[in-house]
Design a protein around this motif. Structure first.
Motif, PDB file in Angstrom:
ATOM      1  N   PRO A 111      -5.537  -0.367   5.828  1.00 12.56           N
ATOM      2  CA  PRO A 111      -5.306  -1.206   4.651  1.00 12.56           C
ATOM      3  C   PRO A 111      -4.113  -2.143   4.857  1.00 12.56           C
ATOM      4  O   PRO A 111      -3.030  -1.709   5.232  1.00 12.56           O
ATOM      5  N   GLY A 112      -4.338  -3.422   4.714  1.00 12.74           N
ATOM      6  CA  GLY A 112      -3.277  -4.420   4.855  1.00 12.74           C
ATOM      7  C   GLY A 112      -3.050  -4.910   6.263  1.00 12.74           C
ATOM      8  O   GLY A 112      -2.084  -5.628   6.520  1.00 12.74           O
TER       9      GLY A 112
ATOM     10  N   SER B 131       0.024 -10.122   6.775  1.00 14.03           N
ATOM     11  CA  SER B 131       1.093 -11.119   6.629  1.00 14.03           C
ATOM     12  C   SER B 131       2.400 -10.472   7.073  1.00 14.03           C
ATOM     13  O   SER B 131       2.640  -9.296   6.851  1.00 14.03           O
ATOM     14  N   GLY B 132       3.220 -11.260   7.736  1.00 13.15           N
ATOM     15  CA  GLY B 132       4.498 -10.743   8.204  1.00 13.15           C
ATOM     16  C   GLY B 132       4.457 -10.384   9.676  1.00 13.15           C
ATOM     17  O   GLY B 132       3.401 -10.397  10.311  1.00 13.15           O
TER      18      GLY B 132
END
Length: 146
Positions: free
Chosen positions: A13-14, A35-36
């Motif tokens: 997840p993510g 993101s990141g």
């Protein structure tokens, strides 16, 4: 539980987790978020990598001394192995015919070769446990993955 062939990518997840392993152990476990910036995941408690990381946290001087010794052992082995490898390659009839032969100027006694082999293997394990990798420095142990 998810599985993948190595090198592999596991969706989470993510983002995803990128995983790769070499002959001596894990070489990459990174969390790559959607993101990141990506970040390296720490070793799992109970593993040798985790124990080595704990040593680095508790006794940084000892850890640094072990790491420097491992690098020096691998560098010495690489320098001493290069002439022998060149001699081995040029001893092949076709190569010798094309470029000539080479005789290594370094001739070590058997006990020293054995000691360097054992020290090199231990140094390679140390680098794996600290999740460090350098293409040039670790080239000495590359032959084992062929």
């Amino acid at each position: 539980m998810a599985t993948t062939d190595l090198p592999g990518c596991l969706p989470v997840p993510g983002g995803r987790i990128d995983v790769d392993a070499g002959l001596y152990g894990t070489t990459r476990i990174h969390l790559v978020p959607d993101s990141g910036p990506e970040r390296r995941l720490g070793p799992v408690p109970g593993t040798l990598e985790h124990r080595r990381a704990r040593l680095a946290g508790r006794r940084p001087g000892v850890s640094r001394a072990i790491a420097v010794t491992a690098v020096l052992v691998l560098a010495v082995n690489l320098v001493l192995a290069a002439p022998h490898a060149l001699e081995l390659v040029t001893s092949q009839p076709r190569v010798a015919e094309l470029v000539g032969t080479f005789t290594s100027p370094v001739s070590l006694p058997g006990w020293l070769n054995t000691a360097l082999l054992v020290a090199g293997a231990l140094a390679a394990v140390e680098r794996v446990l600290t999740l460090r990798r350098n293409r040039v420095l670790d080239a000495e142990t590359m032959w084992t993955s062929l």
